[in-house]
Design a protein around this motif. Structure first.
Motif, PDB file in Angstrom:
ATOM      1  N   CYS A  92      66.546 -78.604 119.580  1.00  0.00           N
ATOM      2  CA  CYS A  92      67.458 -77.577 118.950  1.00  0.00           C
ATOM      3  C   CYS A  92      68.156 -76.921 120.111  1.00  0.00           C
ATOM      4  CB  CYS A  92      66.377 -76.554 118.407  1.00  0.00           C
ATOM      5  SG  CYS A  92      67.216 -75.017 117.712  1.00  0.00           S
TER       6      CYS A  92
ATOM      7  N   PHE B  76      71.979 -89.784 114.115  1.00  0.00           N
ATOM      8  CA  PHE B  76      71.482 -88.633 114.454  1.00  0.00           C
ATOM      9  C   PHE B  76      70.128 -88.412 113.670  1.00  0.00           C
ATOM     10  CE2 PHE B  76      76.037 -88.025 113.710  1.00  0.00           C
ATOM     11  CZ  PHE B  76      76.334 -87.301 114.936  1.00  0.00           C
TER      12      PHE B  76
ATOM     13  N   TYR C  49      70.070 -87.166 108.675  1.00  0.00           N
ATOM     14  CA  TYR C  49      71.537 -86.694 109.166  1.00  0.00           C
ATOM     15  C   TYR C  49      72.666 -87.823 108.978  1.00  0.00           C
ATOM     16  CZ  TYR C  49      68.736 -82.578 110.689  1.00  0.00           C
ATOM     17  OH  TYR C  49      67.916 -81.607 110.653  1.00  0.00           O
TER      18      TYR C  49
ATOM     19  N   PHE D 111      65.608 -84.503 114.067  1.00  0.00           N
ATOM     20  CA  PHE D 111      67.093 -84.720 114.548  1.00  0.00           C
ATOM     21  C   PHE D 111      66.918 -85.619 115.607  1.00  0.00           C
ATOM     22  CE2 PHE D 111      70.484 -83.306 117.398  1.00  0.00           C
ATOM     23  CZ  PHE D 111      71.386 -83.780 116.839  1.00  0.00           C
TER      24      PHE D 111
ATOM     25  N   ILE E 121      75.397 -80.286 115.096  1.00  0.00           N
ATOM     26  CA  ILE E 121      73.909 -79.771 114.378  1.00  0.00           C
ATOM     27  C   ILE E 121      73.944 -78.526 114.412  1.00  0.00           C
ATOM     28  CG2 ILE E 121      72.669 -79.843 116.631  1.00  0.00           C
ATOM     29  CD1 ILE E 121      71.324 -80.712 113.231  1.00  0.00           C
TER      30      ILE E 121
END
Length: 273
Positions: free
Chosen positions: A121, A77, A81, A57, A97
Motif C-alpha cells: 500500500c 497486478f 486487478y 495486490f 492502485i
C-alpha cells in the motif's frame, strides 16, 4: 407457470443489500454488477461496502534483471486487478492502485467498519483511507513494519479511528529481500519507492502506534503483532498503555519467556494470549 416466476431484478432491494454486504470485493466488481441493472444499482449502496477487504495486490515484476528495466510499468497486478482492468477496459499502463482504493472507499460513503488494507500500500492510499473511514473498528495492516515507509505513518493516522477495537499489524519481506540480494536483481521503481530509505532501526514504530491507540482509541481490546521483536521493553509498553486488552496475539513474533510472563502478569483482563 413461467409467468409466476420471479425475475432476478424483482428481488427485494433490502434483501439484496443484505446479501451483497457479505460477498467479497471481487464479486462486487466482477460478478454482481453484470447480472442485471437492478443488481448493479444495489451494489452501489454504501451498505454493501462496509467491509473493505482488498484482494491481494502483487505488481509483477518486483525485481528486474537489468537496471534499465526498473522503470518499466508492471506487467501484472495480481489475478483480481488484472481481471478488473480487462473487464472495465482500462489501459493497463494508466491503472493506479491509489485511484482504485479511492474508488472503493468512495463507495463506502464513510460508513466502512472493517478494513483489510492491500499489501504494498502507498502512503497516499493509507492517508486517504484514514480520512474517509472514521468508523473503522477493525484494521488489518499486512505490510512489513520495518521496511515500508507507510508503517512510519500508521501512528499519524490511527488516532482518527476513534472506534477502533481490533488491529492486526505486520508481515515480513525479509525472505524476499534476501532472495533479491542473493540473485543480485534490481528493485522495480514501484517497489523501491515504498521502502524506507533511512535506517529503519532508528524508528520505534510499535511504541508510537501503541501511544496513539491508548490516547485516542478508547474501545480498543484486540491486538495482533506479527514478525516483530517483542522484548521486555515492548511487553512493558503494551502492559502500561493497553492494560484492558482482552486478546493479544504475538505467536508470529519473536518473544522470550520473560516477556511472556510480563504480559501475563500485567494484562489482567486478557482472555487469549
Amino acid at each position: 407457470m413461467d409467468d409466476d416466476r420471479r425475475r432476478w431484478e424483482d428481488l427485494d432491494t433490502d434483501c439484496l443489500t443484505n446479501v451483497f454486504s457479505r460477498v467479497k470485493m471481487e464479486s462486487l466488481f466482477l460478478a454482481v454488477p453484470f447480472v442485471c441493472k437492478s443488481w448493479y444499482k444495489t451494489s452501489l449502496n454504501p451498505l454493501c461496502w462496509k467491509r473493505l477487504w482488498f484482494p491481494d495486490f502483487i505488481p509483477y515484476p518486483l525485481f528486474t534483471d537489468k537496471a534499465e528495466d526498473r522503470l518499466q510499468p508492471a506487467q501484472s497486478f495480481g489475478p483480481f486487478y488484472d481481471q478488473f482492468v480487462d473487464e472495465y477496459r482500462i489501459n493497463k499502463t494508466r491503472f493506479s492502485i491509489d485511484a482504485f482504493v479511492k474508488l472503493v472507499v468512495h463507495r463506502s460513503n464513510g460508513i466502512a467498519t472493517s478494513l483489510v488494507l492491500l499489501e504494498l500500500c502507498t502512503e497516499e492510499a493509507l492517508r486517504y483511507v484514514s480520512d474517509a473511514c472514521p468508523l473503522l473498528w477493525g484494521v488489518w495492516f499486512t505490510d512489513d513494519l520495518v521496511l515500508f515507509k507507510n508503517s512510519q505513518i500508521i501512528s499519524q493516522v490511527i488516532g482518527k479511528w476513534k472506534f477502533l477495537e481490533c488491529l492486526y499489524l505486520g508481515s515480513s519481506l525479509v525472505k524476499i529481500m534476501r532472495q533479491r540480494r542473493l540473485s543480485k536483481k534490481h528493485l522495480s521503481e514501484h517497489f523501491k519507492v515504498l521502502l524506507t530509505v533511512e535506517n529503519p532501526l532508528c524508528y520505534n514504530v510499535l511504541d508510537r502506534i501503541l501511544v496513539q491507540i491508548a490516547t485516542h482509541c478508547k474501545h480498543f481490546k484486540e491486538l495482533s503483532i506479527s514478525f516483530c521483536n517483542v522484548g521486555e521493553i515492548e511487553a512493558s509498553t503494551i502492559v502500561k498503555l493497553l492494560p484492558n486488552l482482552k486478546k493479544l496475539d504475538v505467536s508470529s513474533s519473536r518473544i522470550d519467556r520473560d516477556s511472556v510472563v510480563k504480559l501475563l502478569q500485567g494484562l489482567k483482563k486478557v482472555v487469549r494470549l
